[in-house]
Write an enzyme that holds these catalytic residues in place. Structure first.
Site, PDB file in Angstrom:
ATOM      1  N   THR A  17       0.851  -1.193   0.000  1.00 35.81           N
ATOM      2  CA  THR A  17       0.000   0.000   0.000  1.00 35.81           C
ATOM      3  C   THR A  17       0.882   1.236   0.000  1.00 35.81           C
ATOM      4  O   THR A  17       2.083   1.137  -0.293  1.00 35.81           O
ATOM      5  CB  THR A  17      -0.986  -0.035   1.189  1.00 35.81           C
ATOM      6  OG1 THR A  17      -1.950   1.001   1.046  1.00 35.81           O
ATOM      7  CG2 THR A  17      -0.276   0.123   2.531  1.00 35.81           C
ATOM      8  N   ASN A  18       0.329   2.407   0.298  1.00 37.94           N
ATOM      9  CA  ASN A  18       1.123   3.638   0.347  1.00 37.94           C
ATOM     10  C   ASN A  18       0.595   4.531   1.473  1.00 37.94           C
ATOM     11  O   ASN A  18      -0.351   4.170   2.162  1.00 37.94           O
ATOM     12  CB  ASN A  18       1.096   4.343  -1.011  1.00 37.94           C
ATOM     13  CG  ASN A  18      -0.308   4.685  -1.433  1.00 37.94           C
ATOM     14  OD1 ASN A  18      -0.989   5.459  -0.782  1.00 37.94           O
ATOM     15  ND2 ASN A  18      -0.780   4.056  -2.512  1.00 37.94           N
ATOM     16  N   ARG A  19       1.180   5.711   1.613  1.00 34.80           N
ATOM     17  CA  ARG A  19       0.892   6.548   2.785  1.00 34.80           C
ATOM     18  C   ARG A  19      -0.304   7.474   2.625  1.00 34.80           C
ATOM     19  O   ARG A  19      -0.547   8.321   3.484  1.00 34.80           O
ATOM     20  CB  ARG A  19       2.129   7.360   3.141  1.00 34.80           C
ATOM     21  CG  ARG A  19       3.224   6.464   3.680  1.00 34.80           C
ATOM     22  CD  ARG A  19       4.523   7.188   3.810  1.00 34.80           C
ATOM     23  NE  ARG A  19       4.372   8.400   4.595  1.00 34.80           N
ATOM     24  CZ  ARG A  19       5.387   9.122   5.026  1.00 34.80           C
ATOM     25  NH1 ARG A  19       6.614   8.740   4.743  1.00 34.80           N
ATOM     26  NH2 ARG A  19       5.188  10.209   5.722  1.00 34.80           N
ATOM     27  N   ALA A  54      -4.659   7.510  -4.502  1.00 33.43           N
ATOM     28  CA  ALA A  54      -3.263   7.115  -4.710  1.00 33.43           C
ATOM     29  C   ALA A  54      -3.274   5.620  -5.029  1.00 33.43           C
ATOM     30  O   ALA A  54      -3.052   4.767  -4.171  1.00 33.43           O
ATOM     31  CB  ALA A  54      -2.452   7.392  -3.458  1.00 33.43           C
TER      32      ALA A  54
END
Ligand code: CTP
Length: 210
Positions: free
Chosen positions: A21-23, A88
């Site tokens: 995943t990402n932030r 995102a």
């Protein structure tokens, strides 16, 4: 007008207990949904996993992976006047999701990844969307040049570009500072809360000529 907004990160599973995943916190997309609703628009928010409350009066679809977000946008884009793709989305996902938990063995583990479907890039060409299309661009350098290139390549009406190398704004923070890139001009929005930035983006989005 009817708005469709994507928000948040996606999760790409690796095995039953792990994912990539990402932030992204989802705050910018949720603020956009709240701002559009506040202006009296009909709003559908399609979001990856976040800890945020859905703004009152906003229709909501929760997804997990890039593929699920792609399918939801594909299925629900009909009748939408303005699409703002703020999520995102993971650019790559594991080629396969192991059915059982991956056990540790060798010192190194190599993951094989493949591209996820490009939702923004499919809007005009695959989904035949002919409403107003707004994309986001996160850059660390040459923000306007890369943003303008994306505007043309993905046939957008506006790109919201931000410099993610600047501390305290953008990913996972409460404030943002962005440049709105249009075919014929750029508009700088000074650093402010994501809620106030969102109100300005919605104002600009509603006056784009069809
Ligand atoms: N996006 C999307 N589907 C994807 C990836 C991104 O719809 N699979 C959308 C995002 O919601 C955002 C825009 O595309 O509106 C970001 O474009 P992308 O080319 O992924 O941006 P960057 O990651 O900033 O670009 P690059 O990887 O080319 O540097």
């Amino acid at each position: 007008m009817k708005f469709l907004i994507t928000a948040g990160p996606t999760r790409e599973p690796l095995d039953p207990v792990r994912y990539l995943t990402n932030r992204s916190s989802g705050r910018m997309g949720y603020a956009l949904a709240g701002a559009a609703r506040h202006e009296g628009h009909e709003v559908l928010l399609i979001s990856g996993p976040t800890t945020l409350d859905v703004p009152p009066g906003v229709d909501f679809i929760q997804v997990e992976t890039a593929q699920q977000m792609y399918d939801a946008v594909h299925d629900l884009i009909k009748g939408v006047d303005v699409a703002i793709l703020c999520a995102a989305v993971a650019d790559y996902r594991p080629v396969a999701c192991a059915e059982q938990k991956i056990k540790k063995s060798a010192d190194k583990l190599v993951l094989e990844l493949e591209r996820t479907p490009d939702i923004l890039g499919s809007m005009r060409t695959v989904f035949g969307f002919d409403g107003k299309l707004i994309g986001f661009a996160a850059e660390t350098n040459d923000v306007i040049a890369y943003g303008r290139d994306k505007l043309v390549r993905k046939q957008c009406d506006m790109i919201v570009a931000n410099d993610v190398s600047k501390p305290g704004i953008g990913f996972d923070s409460r404030e943002n500072e962005v440049i709105l890139i249009f075919p014929d001009k750029e508009v700088h929005l000074e650093q402010d809360t994501k809620e106030r930035i969102a109100m300005q983006i919605i104002e600009h989005a509603t006056v784009i000529e069809a």
